[in-house]
Scaffold this motif. Structure first.
Motif, mmCIF file in Angstrom:
data_model
loop_
_atom_site.group_PDB
_atom_site.id
_atom_site.type_symbol
_atom_site.label_atom_id
_atom_site.label_comp_id
_atom_site.label_asym_id
_atom_site.label_seq_id
_atom_site.Cartn_x
_atom_site.Cartn_y
_atom_site.Cartn_z
ATOM 1 N N GLY A 1 0.816 -1.206 0.000
ATOM 2 C CA GLY A 1 0.000 0.000 0.000
ATOM 3 C C GLY A 1 0.848 1.253 0.000
ATOM 4 N N ALA A 2 0.406 2.267 -0.752
ATOM 5 C CA ALA A 2 1.158 3.521 -0.836
ATOM 6 C C ALA A 2 0.198 4.664 -1.135
ATOM 7 N N GLY A 3 0.591 5.847 -0.768
ATOM 8 C CA GLY A 3 -0.240 7.006 -1.072
ATOM 9 C C GLY A 3 0.514 8.297 -0.915
ATOM 10 N N TRP A 4 0.125 9.282 -1.741
ATOM 11 C CA TRP A 4 0.614 10.650 -1.590
ATOM 12 C C TRP A 4 -0.272 11.349 -0.562
ATOM 13 N N LEU A 5 0.322 11.957 0.434
ATOM 14 C CA LEU A 5 -0.432 12.694 1.445
ATOM 15 C C LEU A 5 0.410 13.869 1.916
ATOM 16 N N ASP A 6 -0.224 14.981 2.148
ATOM 17 C CA ASP A 6 0.489 16.148 2.676
ATOM 18 C C ASP A 6 0.384 16.100 4.201
ATOM 19 N N TYR A 7 1.276 15.326 4.822
ATOM 20 C CA TYR A 7 1.112 15.077 6.260
ATOM 21 C C TYR A 7 1.387 16.308 7.112
ATOM 22 N N ASP A 8 2.179 17.263 6.597
ATOM 23 C CA ASP A 8 2.498 18.449 7.391
ATOM 24 C C ASP A 8 1.813 19.711 6.879
#
Length: 590
Positions: free
Chosen positions: A377-384
């Motif tokens: 599993g993978a994903g682009w996320l803007d965690y900050d």
């Protein structure tokens, strides 16, 4: 059942506020067990090394009851041989955990601090779910446009379509809808490929494995291990067209997607060539990947090889499992990240525009860190929330990890997090991410969404033969944010496939897409998340709906969730299409 929040007259609904935190805390914290999300995956292993045991399973983040809080669906395994009993299991279920898939309702409440205090409760039986079978993945989409998300669950064996009844229960409508596939199905995606306003269903299938035809395979040192998919034959994917009225038609042959196929594991639907028609990208394990370009007439052409996405930059097929799709370089089009086996590296395909891609894995610093791992599993996320998409990858072996040889389940690895500084290379921040990233487990699915509605994206991780993890984003930055929930009218109810943008003075818009698919066997929150860095707002939000209609909303306050209803905005400003978005088709009549 509580209905979804109504839209305000101006077309915007807000809740929540700016999250702030301080102190030496990690980026993420696992809160699954303490919040009541207690689930352990069951492989069904009995020592026969049946391949389905090692490949599953996924999960979903979705708001099934319309109360504004993300609920969790977790897919479970089962014994594969008839007549097997609990005493035959190498890795039995924890005492007290029931068999079958589980649905956990989010029943969180705001505490004295104003923050949500996370709490989940198992409502599987009350919801009419919990079917026992060897599950693989789950796809979420409102196929009948009644405002309630439905579930499609894939399995080794027959799949299931569960209709959301709107009263907290689901009904199995698989047979009536005509969407079963008795083969080994893996990932699936809901997508309006012909832009008629109804979500269609693409189902990836893997190989022709059968229990009776199980082959004995061994690793290089002679130890029994799980086979490679190359020992079996791949089977074609399926494309089901939504005819309305709860019925689907199998259009696989007519659409042309059976002309090329491999052992499919991951699938996404996105407009990857910028012509306004949604395409399909399929990750095939150890074989050429397919990029099915939508011709706009109900048929597709495989341009994987011509696009540069069938193989890596050296022209080699890889063990492609999971897929992350997003505009990580902020140039207006969507890029692909495919997870692979050890010694292959995960592969980053940067979109050059008009359906052409370049392997930029080395350039962006993602090759060397991924070499030891098996990515799923993978994903682009803007965690900050700094306005740039970062990367999460769940890792776990499918063949013996040498350092663990001799252990009972020698496939454990840890997950990874990469920070995007806006220019190459990306920086691995796994050590900063927290203790949960040091767990040695067999990662599989990953789903992304703001579980506690604080404006920071959280991650649901599923493990093969291990516990589900809920990685709660601690919101260390004070950056601003916006989350957008779409309400389609002439388009599908959740606006799946819509492009959503934030206009920026003197710069191209920041683009994201409404979707639930991607990753591996999992479904993410359909709400569209934007990190806005220092932009305190208000902002202008642009929406290009799946059928081509374009609207804008001005004066939208930030640090909140807004709901945008189709038809309540104004026409787009000139020049909002993005630098590499390509020509956009005219709006279609409803």
């Amino acid at each position: 059942m509580k209905p979804a929040p109504a839209l305000l007259a101006a077309g915007v609904l807000a809740l929540g506020g700016l999250a702030a935190s301080s102190g030496p805390v990690p980026l993420f914290r696992d809160v699954a067990a303490q919040s009541g999300l207690r689930f352990h995956h069951f492989t069904g292993a009995t020592g026969q090394y049946f391949m389905p045991e090692i490949m599953g399973a996924g999960g979903a983040l979705f708001d099934y009851d319309g109360d504004g809080l993300l609920d969790v669906y977790l897919v479970q395994g089962a014994f594969l041989e008839p007549g097997t009993t609990a005493g035959d299991a190498l890795f039995p279920l924890p005492k007290g955990q029931p068999a079958g898939d589980r649905l956990f309702r989010n029943v969180s409440r705001r505490g004295p601090s104003g923050r949500l205090e996370l709490r989940f409760t198992d409502v599987t039986e009350a919801a009419g779910l919990g079917q026992v079978g060897h599950g693989m993945g789950v796809a979420v989409g409102d196929y009948d446009n009644d405002g309630r998300p439905d579930l499609y669950v894939t399995r080794f064996g027959s799949n299931s379509l569960y209709h959301n009844n709107g009263d907290g229960t689901f009904s199995d409508v698989t047979r009536a809808a005509g969407v079963d596939d008795p083969r080994w199905s893996t990932s699936a995606t809901w997508c309006d490929y012909d832009r008629d306003g109804r979500l269609d269903l693409f189902v990836a299938n893997y190989i022709d494995f059968t229990v009776a035809g199980n082959k004995a395979c061994f690793d290089p040192l002679g130890a029994r291990d799980y086979c490679s998919p190359s020992r079996y034959h791949p089977v074609p994917a399926r494309l089901f067209h939504n005819e309305g009225g709860g019925r689907f038609t199998d259009r696989s042959e007519a659409a042309g997607i059976t002309r090329a196929f491999g052992p499919g594991l991951g699938v996404v639907c996105a407009d990857l060539d910028g012509d306004g028609w949604p395409d399909f990208y399929v990750a095939n394990d150890g074989a050429a990947n397919q990029l099915w370009i939508n011709r706009g007439d109900g048929t597709f052409e495989d341009r994987g090889l011509l696009s540069g996405t069938a193989f890596n930059g050296e022209g080699l097929p890889e063990g492609s499992m999971g897929i992350a799709v997003g505009d990580f370089d902020d140039d207006g089009d969507e890029d692909l990240l495919v997870t692979n086996l050890p010694r292959e590296t995960n592969t980053l395909y940067v979109n050059l525009g008009h359906g052409h891609f370049e392997d930029a894995t080395e350039t962006w610093g993602l090759a060397q860190p991924s070499i030891p791992f098996t990515g799923f599993g993978a994903g682009w996320l803007d965690y900050d929330n700094d306005g740039r998409l970062d990367l999460f990858v769940a890792n776990g072996g499918v063949s013996i990890v040498e350092a663990l040889r001799g252990q009972a389940f020698p496939y454990r690895q840890h997950n990874q997090l990469f920070h995007n500084p806006g220019r190459p290379p990306m920086r691995e921040v796994t050590d900063e991410a927290g203790e949960a990233f040091h767990f040695s487990e067999v990662g599989r699915g990953a789903a992304f969404g703001d579980v506690d509605n604080d404006g920071f994206v959280d991650v649901l991780v599923t493990n093969n033969n291990g516990p589900a993890r809920l990685l709660l984003n601690q919101g260390l930055s004070r950056h601003h944010w916006l989350e957008v929930r779409l309400e389609g009218v002439s388009d599908n109810a959740d606006g799946i496939g819509a492009r959503v943008g934030i206009a920026r003075k003197g710069r191209a818009p920041l683009w994201r897409r409404a979707h639930t698919d991607g990753s591996y066997l999992s479904a993410s929150d359909v709400r569209v998340h934007f990190g806005l860095a220092e932009a305190a707002g208000p902002v202008e939000v642009l929406v290009e709906w799946p059928r081509g209609a374009r609207e804008a909303w001005t004066g939208v306050a930030v640090d909140r969730l807004v709901t945008l209803r189709q038809g309540t905005g104004r026409p787009w400003p000139a020049g909002a299409g993005g630098p590499n978005a390509g020509p956009r088709p005219a709006d279609l009549n409803p």
